[in-house]
Design an enzyme around this catalytic site. Structure first.
Site, short mmCIF file in Angstrom:
data_model
loop_
_atom_site.label_atom_id
_atom_site.label_comp_id
_atom_site.label_asym_id
_atom_site.label_seq_id
_atom_site.Cartn_x
_atom_site.Cartn_y
_atom_site.Cartn_z
N TYR A 33 53.44 14.74 115.73
CA TYR A 33 52.05 14.97 116.13
C TYR A 33 52.01 15.51 117.56
CZ TYR A 33 50.75 12.26 112.01
OH TYR A 33 50.60 11.83 110.72
N ASN A 44 42.42 16.44 106.47
CA ASN A 44 42.84 17.64 105.74
C ASN A 44 42.39 17.52 104.29
OD1 ASN A 44 44.23 19.73 104.45
ND2 ASN A 44 46.22 18.75 104.64
N CYS A 50 50.20 18.67 105.58
CA CYS A 50 50.12 17.63 106.60
C CYS A 50 51.21 16.57 106.41
CB CYS A 50 48.73 17.00 106.62
SG CYS A 50 48.19 16.32 105.06
N HIS A 51 51.85 16.55 105.25
CA HIS A 51 52.94 15.59 105.02
C HIS A 51 54.16 15.91 105.89
CE1 HIS A 51 53.83 18.90 102.22
NE2 HIS A 51 55.10 18.53 102.30
N GLU A 61 61.37 18.06 99.45
CA GLU A 61 61.62 19.29 100.20
C GLU A 61 62.96 19.25 100.93
OE1 GLU A 61 58.32 20.36 102.72
OE2 GLU A 61 56.92 20.43 101.03
#
Length: 171
Positions: free
Chosen positions: A101, A124, A132-133, A159
């Protein structure tokens, strides 16, 4: 802000759970949430048309198969100028990468704005597509995710396993 006017919504099964998505009259995605509760769907009442969401479903399926890393969908999330700025920056975080962040706040010219970035992330409206993850706490910890921390962890693991050097995640 009043709810964004939608033309239709639909439900899509994913490996991460059920997704609800809404389109505006121009066919742009205005909202996508995981594990929708009936009251969430009702709050954005418009006709159900799963077929209208075929392109969203196709791209989600490609993402799940590992064939897609970036989404190419028209988006129209409703938010303040600051939220829009943050959501645009989120779309610039590459697949399989994370930022804190604080790093995101500095990159947007708000060096003391990590909490504000967190609030924008929390609002979001287009989960996963606006990734946003991929934003973590300063210490690398999983913090805050509207879909819950287990879902955030699953998305990141998915991912990272596809971008890590071979053998890194072997048991």
């Amino acid at each position: 802000m009043p709810p964004h006017p939608c033309t239709c919504h639909g439900l899509i099964d994913t490996r991460f759970g059920l997704v609800a998505a809404w389109l505006n009259r121009d066919g742009a995605l205005i909202r996508l949430i995981f594990h929708p509760r009936p009251e969430q769907v009702a709050a954005h009442a418009c006709r159900r048309d799963d077929a209208a969401l075929a392109e969203v479903a196709r791209q989600l399926a490609e993402y799940q198969s590992g064939a897609r890393r970036d989404f190419d969908l028209p988006l129209d999330p409703q938010g303040t100028p600051f939220q829009q700025q943050v959501w645009a920056a989120l779309r610039g975080i590459p697949y399989g990468h994370t930022v804190s962040y604080g790093e995101l706040a500095k990159a947007l010219g708000h060096p003391d704005g990590a909490r504000a970035i967190g609030r924008a992330n929390a609002t979001n409206p287009i989960a996963l597509i606006v990734p946003c993850h991929r934003v973590l706490g300063t210490d690398g910890s999983l913090t805050g995710y509207a879909g819950g921390l287990p879902l955030k962890a699953a998305l990141l693991r998915f991912e990272l396993e596809r971008t890590a050097p071979p053998g890194l995640f072997s048991a």
